[in-house]
Design an enzyme around this catalytic site. Sequence first.
Site, PDB file in Angstrom:
ATOM      1  N   PHE A 117       0.971  -1.201   0.035  1.00 31.50           N
ATOM      2  CA  PHE A 117       0.074  -0.240  -0.093  1.00 31.50           C
ATOM      3  C   PHE A 117       0.927   1.059  -0.128  1.00 31.50           C
ATOM      4  O   PHE A 117       1.121   1.952   0.933  1.00 31.50           O
ATOM      5  CB  PHE A 117      -1.059   0.043   1.263  1.00 31.50           C
ATOM      6  CG  PHE A 117      -2.010   0.925   1.400  1.00 31.50           C
ATOM      7  CD1 PHE A 117      -3.216   0.757   0.315  1.00 31.50           C
ATOM      8  CD2 PHE A 117      -1.758   2.102   2.013  1.00 31.50           C
ATOM      9  CE1 PHE A 117      -4.292   1.890   0.491  1.00 31.50           C
ATOM     10  CE2 PHE A 117      -2.734   3.011   2.064  1.00 31.50           C
ATOM     11  CZ  PHE A 117      -4.049   2.709   1.188  1.00 31.50           C
ATOM     12  N   GLY A 118       1.188   1.680  -1.370  1.00 30.00           N
ATOM     13  CA  GLY A 118       2.108   3.007  -1.416  1.00 30.00           C
ATOM     14  C   GLY A 118       1.774   3.904  -2.248  1.00 30.00           C
ATOM     15  O   GLY A 118       1.623   3.690  -3.513  1.00 30.00           O
ATOM     16  N   PHE A 119       1.343   4.948  -2.084  1.00 30.28           N
ATOM     17  CA  PHE A 119       0.950   6.105  -2.800  1.00 30.28           C
ATOM     18  C   PHE A 119       1.257   7.573  -2.413  1.00 30.28           C
ATOM     19  O   PHE A 119       1.875   7.542  -1.221  1.00 30.28           O
ATOM     20  CB  PHE A 119      -0.643   6.142  -2.582  1.00 30.28           C
ATOM     21  CG  PHE A 119      -1.408   4.906  -3.032  1.00 30.28           C
ATOM     22  CD1 PHE A 119      -1.703   4.600  -4.530  1.00 30.28           C
ATOM     23  CD2 PHE A 119      -1.741   3.929  -2.281  1.00 30.28           C
ATOM     24  CE1 PHE A 119      -2.421   3.557  -4.853  1.00 30.28           C
ATOM     25  CE2 PHE A 119      -2.564   2.632  -2.528  1.00 30.28           C
ATOM     26  CZ  PHE A 119      -2.645   2.442  -3.729  1.00 30.28           C
ATOM     27  N   ASP A 122      -0.065 -16.197  13.079  1.00 26.86           N
ATOM     28  CA  ASP A 122      -1.248 -16.533  13.166  1.00 26.86           C
ATOM     29  C   ASP A 122      -2.335 -16.244  11.955  1.00 26.86           C
ATOM     30  O   ASP A 122      -1.635 -15.473  10.842  1.00 26.86           O
ATOM     31  CB  ASP A 122      -1.765 -15.897  14.553  1.00 26.86           C
ATOM     32  CG  ASP A 122      -2.965 -16.634  15.186  1.00 26.86           C
ATOM     33  OD1 ASP A 122      -3.374 -17.685  14.488  1.00 26.86           O
ATOM     34  OD2 ASP A 122      -3.376 -16.426  16.259  1.00 26.86           O
ATOM     35  N   GLN A 164      -1.368  -8.952   8.891  1.00 32.91           N
ATOM     36  CA  GLN A 164      -1.035  -8.045   8.049  1.00 32.91           C
ATOM     37  C   GLN A 164       0.526  -7.518   7.941  1.00 32.91           C
ATOM     38  O   GLN A 164       0.778  -6.957   8.898  1.00 32.91           O
ATOM     39  CB  GLN A 164      -2.147  -6.803   7.692  1.00 32.91           C
ATOM     40  CG  GLN A 164      -1.289  -5.676   6.681  1.00 32.91           C
ATOM     41  CD  GLN A 164      -1.247  -6.148   5.337  1.00 32.91           C
ATOM     42  OE1 GLN A 164      -1.837  -6.898   4.723  1.00 32.91           O
ATOM     43  NE2 GLN A 164      -0.243  -5.585   4.593  1.00 32.91           N
ATOM     44  N   HIS A 213       4.720  -3.857   3.006  1.00 31.99           N
ATOM     45  CA  HIS A 213       5.809  -3.869   2.146  1.00 31.99           C
ATOM     46  C   HIS A 213       7.220  -3.581   2.737  1.00 31.99           C
ATOM     47  O   HIS A 213       7.009  -2.714   3.633  1.00 31.99           O
ATOM     48  CB  HIS A 213       5.590  -3.259   0.762  1.00 31.99           C
ATOM     49  CG  HIS A 213       5.201  -1.585   0.913  1.00 31.99           C
ATOM     50  ND1 HIS A 213       5.200  -0.752   0.056  1.00 31.99           N
ATOM     51  CD2 HIS A 213       5.187  -1.070   2.077  1.00 31.99           C
ATOM     52  CE1 HIS A 213       4.961   0.487   0.452  1.00 31.99           C
ATOM     53  NE2 HIS A 213       5.058   0.368   1.796  1.00 31.99           N
ATOM     54  N   ASN A 214       8.338  -4.120   2.328  1.00 30.35           N
ATOM     55  CA  ASN A 214       9.732  -3.776   2.950  1.00 30.35           C
ATOM     56  C   ASN A 214       9.729  -4.264   4.473  1.00 30.35           C
ATOM     57  O   ASN A 214      10.965  -3.787   4.941  1.00 30.35           O
ATOM     58  CB  ASN A 214       9.792  -2.126   2.917  1.00 30.35           C
ATOM     59  CG  ASN A 214       9.490  -1.725   1.491  1.00 30.35           C
ATOM     60  OD1 ASN A 214       9.949  -2.493   0.484  1.00 30.35           O
ATOM     61  ND2 ASN A 214       8.938  -0.482   1.413  1.00 30.35           N
ATOM     62  N   SER A 274       8.061  -1.038   5.866  1.00 34.76           N
ATOM     63  CA  SER A 274       9.640  -0.793   6.277  1.00 34.76           C
ATOM     64  C   SER A 274       9.747  -1.016   7.595  1.00 34.76           C
ATOM     65  O   SER A 274      10.824  -0.418   8.324  1.00 34.76           O
ATOM     66  CB  SER A 274       9.755   0.784   5.911  1.00 34.76           C
ATOM     67  OG  SER A 274       9.344   0.744   4.472  1.00 34.76           O
ATOM     68  N   HIS A 318       8.248   2.223   9.405  1.00 35.88           N
ATOM     69  CA  HIS A 318       9.774   2.790   9.644  1.00 35.88           C
ATOM     70  C   HIS A 318      10.086   2.640  10.907  1.00 35.88           C
ATOM     71  O   HIS A 318      10.917   3.295  11.475  1.00 35.88           O
ATOM     72  CB  HIS A 318       9.867   4.031   9.063  1.00 35.88           C
ATOM     73  CG  HIS A 318       9.726   4.101   7.642  1.00 35.88           C
ATOM     74  ND1 HIS A 318       8.505   4.366   7.066  1.00 35.88           N
ATOM     75  CD2 HIS A 318      10.517   4.034   6.712  1.00 35.88           C
ATOM     76  CE1 HIS A 318       8.712   4.465   5.710  1.00 35.88           C
ATOM     77  NE2 HIS A 318       9.917   4.204   5.401  1.00 35.88           N
TER      78      HIS A 318
END
Length: 293
Positions: free
Chosen positions: A151-153, A201, A205, A208-209, A227, A245
């Site tokens: 999910f990157g926008f 489990d 979710q 990414h990274n 991240s 992050h």
Amino acid sequence: MTMHLKRLTNIISSISGKSSILDSHSSLRQKSILSFTTRHDFSTSSADTTRHIASDVEERGDREYLKCHKGGGMFHKSASIDPTASIDFGAVVHSGSFVGGNVHVGSGTVVGPNVTIGQSTKIGYNVALANCTIGDSCVIHHGVCIGQDGFGFFMDENGAVVKKPQALKAHIGNNVEIGANSCIDRGSWRDTAIGDHSKIDNLVQIGHNVVIGKCCMLCGQVGIAGSVTMGDYVTLGGRVGVRDHVTIVSKVRLAAASCVTKDITKPGDYGGFPAVPIREWRRQVASRSQTLK
């Protein structure tokens, strides 16, 4: 007397006529049944019918996908399938993928192009694997999705929401178990990675990274934003959230429903929102309880 004889003659004629009509109908019905059974040979089993269909496909030269001799699933002719691997009926392995020895791929599973699955890994039903590698002796339960876009926008100069490229992979180590309907996104600036012997489990979710070390345990409904870096032997209780992050060192345990908003640099137990050392969190809870009395 003459009148009675005529009436009797008419009745006999009527009965004879009806009999001939019934005979005609019976003969027609028998002919129809014979014609139907001739056109539909019920002595042929459904398996034979399937073989006939497969034979027809082969005769047409449609050999892009082949049938696995163990399980009946399909795989692309460019995929490498170990002879001991089993691909269930309804599953498909796409081009360039590798399926190792003693792997089992459940029905409804889709293995995308160029995916690697290590030996002795068991994959449940309706799993989606893309842009990823799976290690040896893993267990991936039903409905898991690995390797889809993260999910990157970002907002461009015109105010439009634009998707960031998500072009890297997800790597799953050896002896990893992933619960039903969990999702692991592929990377955008570095590969997403799950370390050896980690256990995840249901309904987890992982963005990414994200890089997760070895022997970590993630309980149900954990959400890890993009991240994040986690060390080894980290345990996240149910519904723990980790912001993007953030770095969590090895040997950290987080209580259920905690939220990590900044780096955790020392091993130990943490809890609360935001997550703090467990003793501090307990003091906060006790103080709040006293205030509310």
